[in-house]
Design a protein around this motif. Structure first.
Motif, PDB file in Angstrom:
ATOM      1  N   LEU A  12      36.412  27.027   0.143  1.00  0.00           N
ATOM      2  CA  LEU A  12      36.261  26.026  -0.916  1.00  0.00           C
ATOM      3  C   LEU A  12      36.095  26.689  -2.277  1.00  0.00           C
ATOM      4  O   LEU A  12      36.607  26.191  -3.280  1.00  0.00           O
ATOM      5  N   ILE A  13      35.398  27.808  -2.303  1.00  0.00           N
ATOM      6  CA  ILE A  13      35.235  28.560  -3.556  1.00  0.00           C
ATOM      7  C   ILE A  13      36.593  29.014  -4.065  1.00  0.00           C
ATOM      8  O   ILE A  13      36.898  28.893  -5.251  1.00  0.00           O
ATOM      9  N   ILE A  14      37.432  29.509  -3.173  1.00  0.00           N
ATOM     10  CA  ILE A  14      38.781  29.940  -3.567  1.00  0.00           C
ATOM     11  C   ILE A  14      39.573  28.740  -4.090  1.00  0.00           C
ATOM     12  O   ILE A  14      40.232  28.826  -5.128  1.00  0.00           O
ATOM     13  N   LEU A  15      39.500  27.619  -3.392  1.00  0.00           N
ATOM     14  CA  LEU A  15      40.190  26.408  -3.858  1.00  0.00           C
ATOM     15  C   LEU A  15      39.651  25.978  -5.216  1.00  0.00           C
ATOM     16  O   LEU A  15      40.423  25.581  -6.094  1.00  0.00           O
ATOM     17  N   TYR A  16      38.347  26.083  -5.402  1.00  0.00           N
ATOM     18  CA  TYR A  16      37.744  25.699  -6.683  1.00  0.00           C
ATOM     19  C   TYR A  16      38.276  26.575  -7.813  1.00  0.00           C
ATOM     20  O   TYR A  16      38.630  26.068  -8.885  1.00  0.00           O
ATOM     21  N   VAL A  17      38.343  27.887  -7.570  1.00  0.00           N
ATOM     22  CA  VAL A  17      38.861  28.810  -8.589  1.00  0.00           C
ATOM     23  C   VAL A  17      40.300  28.449  -8.937  1.00  0.00           C
ATOM     24  O   VAL A  17      40.662  28.372 -10.116  1.00  0.00           O
ATOM     25  N   LEU A  18      41.130  28.221  -7.938  1.00  0.00           N
ATOM     26  CA  LEU A  18      42.535  27.878  -8.198  1.00  0.00           C
ATOM     27  C   LEU A  18      42.654  26.554  -8.954  1.00  0.00           C
ATOM     28  O   LEU A  18      43.499  26.414  -9.837  1.00  0.00           O
ATOM     29  N   ASP A  19      41.812  25.600  -8.614  1.00  0.00           N
ATOM     30  CA  ASP A  19      41.833  24.313  -9.301  1.00  0.00           C
ATOM     31  C   ASP A  19      41.357  24.470 -10.748  1.00  0.00           C
ATOM     32  O   ASP A  19      41.928  23.887 -11.657  1.00  0.00           O
ATOM     33  N   LYS A  20      40.343  25.277 -10.966  1.00  0.00           N
ATOM     34  CA  LYS A  20      39.784  25.503 -12.301  1.00  0.00           C
ATOM     35  C   LYS A  20      40.780  26.248 -13.199  1.00  0.00           C
ATOM     36  O   LYS A  20      40.921  25.938 -14.377  1.00  0.00           O
ATOM     37  N   ILE A  21      41.496  27.220 -12.646  1.00  0.00           N
ATOM     38  CA  ILE A  21      42.454  28.014 -13.421  1.00  0.00           C
ATOM     39  C   ILE A  21      43.631  27.150 -13.866  1.00  0.00           C
ATOM     40  O   ILE A  21      44.175  27.338 -14.938  1.00  0.00           O
ATOM     41  N   LYS A  22      44.051  26.208 -13.033  1.00  0.00           N
ATOM     42  CA  LYS A  22      45.103  25.241 -13.352  1.00  0.00           C
ATOM     43  C   LYS A  22      46.514  25.835 -13.475  1.00  0.00           C
ATOM     44  O   LYS A  22      47.409  25.188 -13.961  1.00  0.00           O
ATOM     45  N   THR A  23      46.700  27.057 -13.102  1.00  0.00           N
ATOM     46  CA  THR A  23      48.027  27.675 -13.119  1.00  0.00           C
ATOM     47  C   THR A  23      48.082  28.685 -11.984  1.00  0.00           C
ATOM     48  O   THR A  23      47.050  29.040 -11.414  1.00  0.00           O
ATOM     49  N   GLY A  24      49.261  29.145 -11.658  1.00  0.00           N
ATOM     50  CA  GLY A  24      49.389  30.134 -10.605  1.00  0.00           C
ATOM     51  C   GLY A  24      48.810  31.474 -11.026  1.00  0.00           C
ATOM     52  O   GLY A  24      48.987  31.895 -12.162  1.00  0.00           O
ATOM     53  N   ILE A  25      48.082  32.103 -10.120  1.00  0.00           N
ATOM     54  CA  ILE A  25      47.567  33.446 -10.358  1.00  0.00           C
ATOM     55  C   ILE A  25      47.843  34.295  -9.127  1.00  0.00           C
ATOM     56  O   ILE A  25      48.064  33.774  -8.038  1.00  0.00           O
ATOM     57  N   THR A  26      47.841  35.592  -9.317  1.00  0.00           N
ATOM     58  CA  THR A  26      48.129  36.502  -8.207  1.00  0.00           C
ATOM     59  C   THR A  26      46.938  36.593  -7.268  1.00  0.00           C
ATOM     60  O   THR A  26      45.801  36.245  -7.622  1.00  0.00           O
ATOM     61  N   ARG A  27      47.200  37.098  -6.102  1.00  0.00           N
ATOM     62  CA  ARG A  27      46.128  37.310  -5.121  1.00  0.00           C
ATOM     63  C   ARG A  27      45.087  38.274  -5.685  1.00  0.00           C
ATOM     64  O   ARG A  27      43.896  38.108  -5.445  1.00  0.00           O
ATOM     65  N   GLU A  28      45.555  39.268  -6.436  1.00  0.00           N
ATOM     66  CA  GLU A  28      44.639  40.247  -7.016  1.00  0.00           C
ATOM     67  C   GLU A  28      43.751  39.607  -8.081  1.00  0.00           C
ATOM     68  O   GLU A  28      42.571  39.933  -8.200  1.00  0.00           O
ATOM     69  N   GLN A  29      44.311  38.688  -8.866  1.00  0.00           N
ATOM     70  CA  GLN A  29      43.518  38.001  -9.884  1.00  0.00           C
ATOM     71  C   GLN A  29      42.455  37.115  -9.236  1.00  0.00           C
ATOM     72  O   GLN A  29      41.324  37.057  -9.715  1.00  0.00           O
ATOM     73  N   ILE A  30      42.814  36.455  -8.155  1.00  0.00           N
ATOM     74  CA  ILE A  30      41.830  35.647  -7.425  1.00  0.00           C
ATOM     75  C   ILE A  30      40.725  36.556  -6.897  1.00  0.00           C
ATOM     76  O   ILE A  30      39.531  36.261  -7.049  1.00  0.00           O
ATOM     77  N   ALA A  31      41.125  37.662  -6.275  1.00  0.00           N
ATOM     78  CA  ALA A  31      40.140  38.600  -5.733  1.00  0.00           C
ATOM     79  C   ALA A  31      39.213  39.113  -6.832  1.00  0.00           C
ATOM     80  O   ALA A  31      38.003  39.220  -6.626  1.00  0.00           O
ATOM     81  N   LEU A  32      39.760  39.419  -8.003  1.00  0.00           N
ATOM     82  CA  LEU A  32      38.949  39.899  -9.124  1.00  0.00           C
ATOM     83  C   LEU A  32      37.870  38.877  -9.472  1.00  0.00           C
ATOM     84  O   LEU A  32      36.692  39.223  -9.603  1.00  0.00           O
ATOM     85  N   ILE A  33      38.249  37.631  -9.604  1.00  0.00           N
ATOM     86  CA  ILE A  33      37.290  36.575  -9.953  1.00  0.00           C
ATOM     87  C   ILE A  33      36.213  36.451  -8.880  1.00  0.00           C
ATOM     88  O   ILE A  33      35.015  36.404  -9.175  1.00  0.00           O
ATOM     89  N   ILE A  34      36.629  36.407  -7.636  1.00  0.00           N
ATOM     90  CA  ILE A  34      35.690  36.229  -6.534  1.00  0.00           C
ATOM     91  C   ILE A  34      34.760  37.431  -6.408  1.00  0.00           C
ATOM     92  O   ILE A  34      33.539  37.282  -6.334  1.00  0.00           O
TER      93      ILE A  34
END
Length: 176
Positions: A12-34
């Motif tokens: 859910l945290i990952i889904l929240y980050v993707l929803d908050k960003i509102k655009t496509g991001i790379t797997r590495e960018q998601i990992a960086l945020i998390i």
């Protein structure tokens, strides 16, 4: 049970980050945020991303430049809307603050390229490039006498781009 609840919260945290960003991001960018905000391992993030793709809560797209980005699907947004209450409020606040303060850094993309081709006269033409956010910061074209020297230039450029870039700028901007 606890492990399953923890996995659901992490997804859910990952889904929240993707929803908050509102655009496509790379797997590495998601990992960086998390990784900079939540106690979750890099490999766990990658496994959760794969699982969320299998469940069709997120989708992987390949852009024209070959870069792959992840976006949340409508199904993922609906699941997040229903289950968002399972993410602790302090986690949401922390992620919101981090994303707002670091949006530029998250999306900053540095791309280093280097290649060479053989000229008609037997020499090699080496092309070295440094891009940041699709802007060419530096592009060098160097003629070399051998393939091995060309390969060495490309390898050194890729290994130490930041120092080489800084050194070149420093030399070129010194007053003589």
């Amino acid at each position: 049970m606890l492990n399953s609840k923890h996995q659901v919260e992490d997804k859910l945290i990952i889904l929240y980050v993707l929803d908050k960003i509102k655009t496509g991001i790379t797997r590495e960018q998601i990992a960086l945020i998390i990784l900079e905000n939540i106690q979750m391992g890099y490999f766990d993030v990658q496994l959760y991303l794969d699982s969320l793709m299998d469940e069709e809560y997120i989708r992987l797209y390949t852009l024209e430049d070959g870069k792959q980005v992840v976006t949340i699907t409508a199904q993922g947004q609906e699941a997040l809307k229903i289950l968002k209450h399972q993410i602790p409020a302090y986690t949401i606040e922390m992620l919101d603050l981090y994303i707002d303060q670091n949006r530029d850094r998250i999306f900053k993309e540095v791309k280093v390229t280097g290649d060479y081709v053989k000229n008609n006269d037997g020499d090699y033409q080496v092309q070295l490039r440094l891009h940041e956010n699709n802007i060419v910061l530096m592009e060098l074209s160097i003629n070399t006498p051998s393939k091995s020297q060309s390969q060495l230039l490309v390898d050194n450029w890729k290994k130490d781009t930041q120092n080489l870039y800084t050194s070149i700028i420093k030399v070129l901007t010194q007053k003589k």
